[in-house]
Design an enzyme around this catalytic site. Sequence first.
Site, PDB file in Angstrom:
ATOM      1  CD1 TRP A 174      -2.934   1.480   0.714  1.00 53.67           C
ATOM      2  CD2 TRP A 174      -1.445   2.428   2.084  1.00 53.67           C
ATOM      3  NE1 TRP A 174      -3.389   2.731   1.020  1.00 53.67           N
ATOM      4  CE2 TRP A 174      -2.504   3.345   1.861  1.00 53.67           C
ATOM      5  CE3 TRP A 174      -0.401   2.815   2.916  1.00 53.67           C
ATOM      6  CZ2 TRP A 174      -2.540   4.603   2.442  1.00 53.67           C
ATOM      7  CZ3 TRP A 174      -0.426   4.072   3.491  1.00 53.67           C
ATOM      8  CH2 TRP A 174      -1.495   4.954   3.257  1.00 53.67           C
ATOM      9  CG  HIS A 175       3.395   2.451   3.240  1.00 55.53           C
ATOM     10  ND1 HIS A 175       2.847   1.469   4.026  1.00 55.53           N
ATOM     11  CD2 HIS A 175       3.295   3.603   3.952  1.00 55.53           C
ATOM     12  CE1 HIS A 175       2.451   2.002   5.174  1.00 55.53           C
ATOM     13  NE2 HIS A 175       2.709   3.305   5.156  1.00 55.53           N
ATOM     14  N   GLY A 176       3.809   1.692  -1.348  1.00 50.70           N
ATOM     15  CA  GLY A 176       4.460   2.000  -2.619  1.00 50.70           C
ATOM     16  C   GLY A 176       4.689   0.758  -3.451  1.00 50.70           C
ATOM     17  CG  PHE A 191       3.501   6.670   0.990  1.00 48.05           C
ATOM     18  CD1 PHE A 191       4.508   6.252   0.117  1.00 48.05           C
ATOM     19  CD2 PHE A 191       3.871   7.162   2.224  1.00 48.05           C
ATOM     20  CE1 PHE A 191       5.837   6.304   0.496  1.00 48.05           C
ATOM     21  CE2 PHE A 191       5.194   7.219   2.610  1.00 48.05           C
ATOM     22  CZ  PHE A 191       6.176   6.790   1.746  1.00 48.05           C
TER      23      PHE A 191
END
Lengths: 400, 473
Positions: free
Chosen positions: B325-327, B473
Site C-alpha cells: 500500500w505504501h508504494g 503513498f
Amino acid sequence: MKNMSQYKKFILYFFLFSCMAVFILPITNIYIDRYRVFNAVINHKYDTYYWRKDGKWEFNHNDRIIPMSFLLNNKHKFDSFIFGNSKIGDMDVRQLGPTWYKLNYNSANMTEHLHNAKLLIKNINVKNIILTVDLEYFYDLELSTQYKKSVYPSNTLAWFYFYRKYLFKRIDTKDINFLFHKDYNIVQKTDYFIRTKSNDNRLFIASNSHLKHVNKLTGLRYKETTFVDNKISKTLSMIKELKFICKQKGINFTMLFVPFHYKNMLQANPNVINHIKKELVSIDSFYDFTLPHNYLVNNAFWRETFHYTKALNDDIIRKLKHEDEICPKFGTLLTPKNIDLKLKESFSLYQEILPSLLQKDQQFFPHPLFKKKTNTPILSINSDKIRKNCLNYYLVKENK
Amino acid sequence: MLFSSFEFIFIFLPLSFFIYFFLLEKRLTTGAKGFLVFASLFFYSWWNIAYLPLILSSMLFNYVLGNSLNENFKKVRIHKQTLLTFGIVANLALLGYFKYTDFFLENFNLLFDGSIPLLHLALPLAISFFTFQQIAYLVDSYRQETAEYDFLNYSLFVTFFPQLIAGPIVHHAEMMPQFASKWNLVKNYRNIATGLFIFSIGLFKKIVIADSFATWATAGFDHTEVLNFIEAWSTSLSYTFQLYFDFSGYTDMAIGAALLFNIKLPINFNSPYKALDIQDFWRRWHITLSRFLRDYIYIPLGGNRKGSFRTYTNLLATFILGGIWHGAGWTFVFWGFLHGMALVFHRFWKNLGFTMPKLLAWFITFNFINITWVFFRAKEWEDALKVLNGMLNYNNHFQSYEKYFYEISFIIIGFIIVLFFKNAMELIKFSPTKGKIYFKPTILFSIFSSFIFVISLYFMFTTKSSEFLYFNF
C-alpha cells in the site's frame, strides 16, 4: 462562559504575539540591510562594498537594485545608458558625456538588460542606449534569485515578492558580523562612475599575477554544448524588442560585441558565433570587437581570459566617439553588406595565426573547425611596433 | 496545495473558515456544506485539476454502490456479495492502474525477458487514502453498519480537505455524525483555540524539524556509495526522525485545521518512538492505517481465531499488503515483510511468557524500526544495502566528529523530543475514547504556539518547504 472567554483570549493573544514576532525580523533586516536594498535610495550607497579584514574583497551588495533605485530617484541626472556586464566595469563613461550612465553588473544577461531598459524608458526621458553584447547572454537567460542579484521590481506583485524576500530573510552569522563590523570594513564610495582605485596598474596593464593567471587558464568557457538554439533565438528576440522600443521612442540605439580573449574565441564553434553575429546584424549594424586584433592575442591586456583591462575599454569609447584608437583597427562596424566578408577574413586570420598561438600555449584547445593552415607569426596582424607603442602609452600614462 | 504554504495558511484556510461560518450564520447549512465540498475540491485541484474527475467519479460510484448495498435500499435485486466484490475490485483496479501498473510491467519484463514499455503514470494525489476510505464504507454498507447518508455529507466525508490528501484515514462512523450534528454548525472558540495550537505545533514539526532532517537524509540516500559509519547512521536516523515529524506534523495540521470547522479527526500518532515492542509501535504509528488493516484485512482473513499458525500467516499477509500500500516496489514489500515477521516473532515471544528490561526492549524496537525505514526510503535495493553496510562497518574511515556536529546535535534533539516530550494530543488532553478535548488555554500556551508559528513562518519565508512524504503513498 468563563471558559469561552479564556479561549477567546487565547486566540487574541495568539494573533497579537504572532504579529509582534513577525515584525521583529523585517525590522532587523532593514537595520542591517546587508544587500543595501532598503537604504540604497536614502543614502545613495551605490558602491558600497566590503573589504574583508583578511584583505580579500567580497561582493555583497545588490548591484542590480542599487543603481536602478538611484537612477529612478534622480530622473533628470542621466539620459544615456550603456548596458553591460563585468567586462565594462572599468569603462569610464564620462568620456561619452556628463549625462551618460554605465549600468553594468556582474554575470548580467539580456533578460536583466531588457527589464531595466524598459523600466528606465518608462520613467526617464532616455536619449541614447548602448548595448554591449556578450556571448554569455546567449546561454544564460534566467533572472537570478540570489539576494545580491535580484532585479529591481517592476510591478506591485514584484514589489510584494521583493519585500517578502528581503524583509523575511533569515538572519545568519554573516549578518551579525556585518552588524558589528566584525569581519568586514564597509567602504562607501561616493563616486559612482569608477569602482576601482584610479592608481591601480591593473586597470591598464595586467599585473604579473594576472599574466600567470591568464597563462594557466585554458579557456574552457565555451563548450560545444554551451549554446542551444532556443536560448540564442530568445536572446536575439529580446535584443530585437529593445531595438524596436528604442525606435518607437526615438532613442539612439548602438550595439557592440565585446572583445574576447583568443582562447575563448577560438574555443567556441565559429559557426555558432557567426550565426549569432549574422542574426545581430539583421537587427542592427554593430561594432564587433572580437575580430582578430593584437589586444585579443596579447595577454598583457587581460586580467584573465574573460576580463580585459581598461586599455580596451578606453579604445572602445574612442571607437564609439569616432576618435582614433590607441591601437588602430580595434573594432569594426559590421553591416549587412560587409558582414560575410569580415567574418570570412576573421576566420582565415585566426586560422593563420593559430599555429603560433599553439606554439605559445600548449594548454589551449581550439575548436576543430579552425584547421591548422600556415605558420604565420601572431604579430602579422599588427606590427610589433604598434604593440610596443600601445604598451608604452599606458605604462607612461600610468607612471605619470 | 500544501498545508505549509502561504496560500494555504494566509488565503485558503482563513477564507474557507470565514465563508463557511458566514453561510452558517445566515442559516444556509446546505450552502455552507456545499461550499466546504467545493473548497475541498479546489484544494485538491490545486495540485492537478486533471485528476478532479477521477475523485468525483470515484465518490459518485462508491456512494451509489454503498447505498445499493445498504439494506434500506430495497429496489436493488443483484446479489449483495457480487455487488461488494465488484465495488472492491473496481476501487482496487483504479488504485492498481495508477500505482502498480509500472511495477507489474517491470517485473513481467524482468521475468519473461519482455520489453513492454512502462506507462509512467503520475500517481493521483490521495488516491490510496480515498480508495481505502471508500472500500471501508462499502464493506460496512454490506455489513449493514452504515446509515442512509445524504450525498452532500458523503462528499464531505470523502473530500473534507484537512484529511483528504494524506489522512488520517477516517471512518464514516466517526465522521458522518459530526457532519450531521447541529452542534457543529456554530463557531466554537474552544475548537478554534485548540485548532490553532495544534496547527502551529504541526507546522513547526514539518517546516523546522522535518525539513532540517530532510537535508541530511536526502544527502545521505543520494550518495549511498560514499557513506562512512557516522554518515550512514546519521542518514538513517535523520530519515527516521524526518518521517515521524513530517507525517505527524501533517496529521497535527490536519487535526488543527479540521477543528476550526468543529470536526475532530482521529488520532494518528501517539509518540511511536517510545514503543517498547513492535505491536506497541503499530498501536502508536499511523493508527488509522493500522485500524484499517486490522478491521478490513487481518480480521476478515481470520485474525487470531483460527489457531497460531493462521494467526502468524494472517499477520504476515496483512503487513506485506500494508507494505505494498505504501508504494509499488520490492523494498516496500520487504519492509512490510520485516514488520510482519517482527510481529510474528513478538507474538511467539509473548506466548512463551518471556519479558525483557524496558530499556533493552525500547533499544531493540527503535533500532529495528530505524533499520527497516532504510528499506522504506531507499530507491533501490543496493542503496539500502549500502546504507546498512555503512551502519555496520565501524572501521569505515571518517575524519572527525566535528564535521558532523549539526547532524549529531539535531539527532540528539530529535531523541529528546520524541522520548521525553508530550505529543500534541497529550498537550491538548484529547480523550480518544470520549472524543473530547480538555485543553486549557493559558497565556504560556498562547506565547508558545505563536512563537513556534512565527519561527515556522520565518523558515517558510527563507526556504522552500518540501512536499509531505506521505503525498507519495
